[in-house]
Each structure stands twice: as structure tokens, then as C-alpha cells.
Design a protein around this motif. Sequence first.
Motif, PDB file in Angstrom:
ATOM      1  N   MET A 172      73.800  99.104 138.521  1.00 30.41           N
ATOM      2  CA  MET A 172      72.360  99.058 138.348  1.00 30.41           C
ATOM      3  C   MET A 172      71.738  98.324 139.520  1.00 30.41           C
ATOM      4  N   TYR A 173      70.548  98.770 139.901  1.00 32.35           N
ATOM      5  CA  TYR A 173      69.796  98.144 140.992  1.00 32.35           C
ATOM      6  C   TYR A 173      68.399  97.810 140.493  1.00 32.35           C
ATOM      7  N   ILE A 174      67.931  96.626 140.895  1.00 34.42           N
ATOM      8  CA  ILE A 174      66.612  96.159 140.489  1.00 34.42           C
ATOM      9  C   ILE A 174      65.782  95.895 141.741  1.00 34.42           C
ATOM     10  N   LEU A 175      64.666  96.584 141.848  1.00 26.34           N
ATOM     11  CA  LEU A 175      63.746  96.410 142.970  1.00 26.34           C
ATOM     12  C   LEU A 175      62.534  95.630 142.475  1.00 26.34           C
ATOM     13  N   VAL A 176      62.317  94.458 143.066  1.00 24.01           N
ATOM     14  CA  VAL A 176      61.261  93.563 142.600  1.00 24.01           C
ATOM     15  C   VAL A 176      60.261  93.309 143.715  1.00 24.01           C
ATOM     16  N   TYR A 177      58.981  93.482 143.421  1.00 24.75           N
ATOM     17  CA  TYR A 177      57.906  93.087 144.324  1.00 24.75           C
ATOM     18  C   TYR A 177      56.875  92.332 143.484  1.00 24.75           C
ATOM     19  N   VAL A 178      56.896  91.016 143.586  1.00 22.44           N
ATOM     20  CA  VAL A 178      56.027  90.138 142.796  1.00 22.44           C
ATOM     21  C   VAL A 178      56.250  90.431 141.313  1.00 22.44           C
ATOM     22  N   ASP A 179      55.300  91.084 140.631  1.00 24.30           N
ATOM     23  CA  ASP A 179      55.462  91.360 139.203  1.00 24.30           C
ATOM     24  C   ASP A 179      55.671  92.847 138.926  1.00 24.30           C
ATOM     25  N   ASP A 180      55.940  93.615 139.963  1.00 23.07           N
ATOM     26  CA  ASP A 180      56.261  95.039 139.787  1.00 23.07           C
ATOM     27  C   ASP A 180      57.766  95.214 139.963  1.00 23.07           C
ATOM     28  N   ILE A 181      58.399  95.872 138.999  1.00 23.88           N
ATOM     29  CA  ILE A 181      59.854  95.994 138.999  1.00 23.88           C
ATOM     30  C   ILE A 181      60.255  97.436 138.735  1.00 23.88           C
ATOM     31  N   LEU A 182      61.240  97.910 139.500  1.00 23.01           N
ATOM     32  CA  LEU A 182      61.884  99.198 139.244  1.00 23.01           C
ATOM     33  C   LEU A 182      63.339  98.940 138.880  1.00 23.01           C
ATOM     34  N   LEU A 183      63.800  99.575 137.799  1.00 22.10           N
ATOM     35  CA  LEU A 183      65.206  99.512 137.395  1.00 22.10           C
ATOM     36  C   LEU A 183      65.831 100.879 137.621  1.00 22.10           C
ATOM     37  N   LEU A 184      66.998 100.896 138.262  1.00 19.30           N
ATOM     38  CA  LEU A 184      67.693 102.146 138.541  1.00 19.30           C
ATOM     39  C   LEU A 184      69.152 101.985 138.160  1.00 19.30           C
ATOM     40  N   GLY A 185      69.662 102.929 137.400  1.00 17.71           N
ATOM     41  CA  GLY A 185      71.059 102.863 137.015  1.00 17.71           C
ATOM     42  C   GLY A 185      71.548 104.176 136.458  1.00 17.71           C
ATOM     43  N   ASN A 186      72.857 104.296 136.288  1.00 13.97           N
ATOM     44  CA  ASN A 186      73.433 105.532 135.754  1.00 13.97           C
ATOM     45  C   ASN A 186      73.872 105.376 134.304  1.00 13.97           C
ATOM     46  N   ASN A 187      73.459 104.266 133.667  1.00 10.86           N
ATOM     47  CA  ASN A 187      73.822 104.014 132.277  1.00 10.86           C
ATOM     48  C   ASN A 187      72.566 103.588 131.511  1.00 10.86           C
ATOM     49  N   PRO A 188      71.962 104.481 130.718  1.00 16.53           N
ATOM     50  CA  PRO A 188      70.734 104.136 129.986  1.00 16.53           C
ATOM     51  C   PRO A 188      70.886 102.937 129.059  1.00 16.53           C
ATOM     52  N   ASP A 189      72.046 102.806 128.433  1.00 18.67           N
ATOM     53  CA  ASP A 189      72.262 101.670 127.523  1.00 18.67           C
ATOM     54  C   ASP A 189      72.222 100.349 128.291  1.00 18.67           C
ATOM     55  N   MET A 190      72.797 100.333 129.494  1.00 15.58           N
ATOM     56  CA  MET A 190      72.770  99.118 130.298  1.00 15.58           C
ATOM     57  C   MET A 190      71.334  98.770 130.702  1.00 15.58           C
ATOM     58  N   ILE A 191      70.556  99.787 131.047  1.00 14.94           N
ATOM     59  CA  ILE A 191      69.160  99.542 131.412  1.00 14.94           C
ATOM     60  C   ILE A 191      68.394  98.939 130.235  1.00 14.94           C
ATOM     61  N   ASP A 192      68.599  99.495 129.046  1.00  9.80           N
ATOM     62  CA  ASP A 192      67.927  98.963 127.857  1.00  9.80           C
ATOM     63  C   ASP A 192      68.344  97.518 127.595  1.00  9.80           C
ATOM     64  N   ASN A 193      69.619  97.220 127.805  1.00  8.76           N
ATOM     65  CA  ASN A 193      70.116  95.866 127.570  1.00  8.76           C
ATOM     66  C   ASN A 193      69.483  94.871 128.535  1.00  8.76           C
TER      67      ASN A 193
END
Length: 322
Positions: free
Chosen positions: A1-22
Motif C-alpha cells: 500500500m502507498y499513501i500520498l499525503v499533501y497537508v490534509d489531502d490523502i490518497l490511498l493506493l493498494g492491491n488489497n481492499p481489506d487492507m485499505i479499509d483497515n
Amino acid sequence: MYILVYVDDILLLGNNPDMIDNVMKQLATTFRIRDLGLPRFFLGVEAIYTEGALLLSQRRYIAELLKKAGMGTCKDVSTPMAYNTAVTSDSPLLDDPTAYRRLVGSLMYLLITRPDLSFAVNRLCQFMHKPTEEHWVSLKRVLRYVQGTQHLGLRLTPAPTPVVHAFSDSDWAGCSTDRKSTAGYAVFLGPNLVSWVSQKQRMVARSSTEAEYKALADVAAEVTWIESLLRELGLQSQTVPVLWCDNLRATYLCSNPVFHARTKHVEVDYHFVRDRVSTGQLKVNFVSTHDQLADIFTKPLATKRYCDLRFKLGVVPCPPSA
């Protein structure tokens, strides 16, 4: 999973939906967050999902920019710079350069999704300290082009393998003011343009070979960094990246260990590309000028040539917003 953060804007990217939800639930225990689903807008960039492709657009940003410039209803033009017309510093200085600097700065942010503007904006940026009335006219032409092409965006499509290749070009002694060369490159990951540059070289080149060789060194450094990033993301390619150049002597120089008289004055750091070629980490191949995609980053072009290269870079019309 990769997390892109700019101040209070965040993008989450991953190949496992359950991990993203967690991860979302863990973040929610500490921060007040909202799950907005698939990205639609991020830092002024709109993501448009179509069948088999993702389009990145800044048309809302363009509309605000044109409104700020008072050119929302101006007549459009087909290219941002007139063909075979040089931008000089011979006309009178602007009384107040504030508006010029503000608008050029706004155009720089537009380059995130509009590589077709790179050369024109780079040229305008070279006169930020003392803009003239002629530069103001050139700026307005760029805005007129933007007004007529605000529906365009950058297309990204899935690639089966992360193959990296790049095009490098240089307009030798193209600047009439100081005779420095303008270099440009376009780096592709599969069919997708991921990095591009249009910039004036630091020193005057004594030959077109030298100018092209320096441009190759710059794109070699960029490709090396992109490869390093891909390895970190677990996307290492099994093929050697290929650099395409339309100057035969420059391609020969990349593989010839002999310092010729006409290039022995070249700074040592530019020979970085030769080292990468000799170790088999890069290939430098010749491409005809007609197929040179980086041509759009080094000089003004005629309308047909400009539009053809713009399309090949992946700058295409976006569908209307839902």
C-alpha cells in the motif's frame, strides 16, 4: 500500500481492499477523516474514468485562470507560440510586471497535466525579472491557446509491463539572446508519459552534437531515478530502458570511449550517460526527426506537427464531467 499525503489531502493506493479499509479505520481513531471513494479531484487535478483509461484534467483550474486574466471569452489560437517567431527583449519594459509574473506562475501549475505547454511556459519564465510588452503579448497568446484547449487532459492507460523509454531532443543555439540551446525530453512508462522537461541548457554548446549529448545526460539521470522509484514500488522492468535521439553523432558518442577534439571540453558530469551505456544499464538509439516526440519541448512548431506530437504524448480531449 502507498499513501500520498499533501497537508490534509490523502490518497490511498493498494492491491488489497481489506487492507485499505483497515488503514482507514486506524486513521479514523486518531484523525477526523472522510472517505470520498475513488479520487475525483486532488489538488486541482480532476480524474476522469473512462473505459480502459484514466484522464487527468485541470479544466476547472483553467477556467479560474482565464477568468483571473480577463480572457474567458477571448478568441483561441491553434498553438501557444507562433511558428518561426522568436521572443526577444527589445520592446519597452512593462510598467508593472506583477500581473505577468502571477499569470506565468499559474501556467506553471498547469504543466502537471499539459506537457504541450512546457516550451512556451519555459520561454516566458526566462523573462520574469524584466518582462516587456512583447512578452506580455506572447503570454496572452498562450492564454488564448489554453482557452481553446481547456477540454484537453493527459491520458493514462494500463501497461502490461513497466517498460521505460524516453525521447531526448535539443534545439542547438535556439535562443537568439544568448545562443544557449533548449533541451527537452519525454519519459514514458509503457504508453504513458510520466515525466517531461523543457529547459535552457546552462552553457553555450559549440556543436549540435554537444547540445544533444548534454540533453541525453539529463534524460539518463531522470530515467535512472524513475527506475529506482519503480524498484521501490515493486515494478522493476526486465528490459533495459532505451533513449531515443535524432542526432547520430550524439548516439555514437554515448558508446565511444574516445574523447574527440570537439567534445573533450564537455564537463565530466555529462559523460554519466556514457557510463550507463557501457555497463548495459541504458541503450541509446537513433530516431528520425519526424518521429522525435521531444521536438515539441524545444521549439515552436507548425500547427499540424504540433497537434500530431501533442496527441502522441497522450494529451487528448476529455469527456464532459458527470
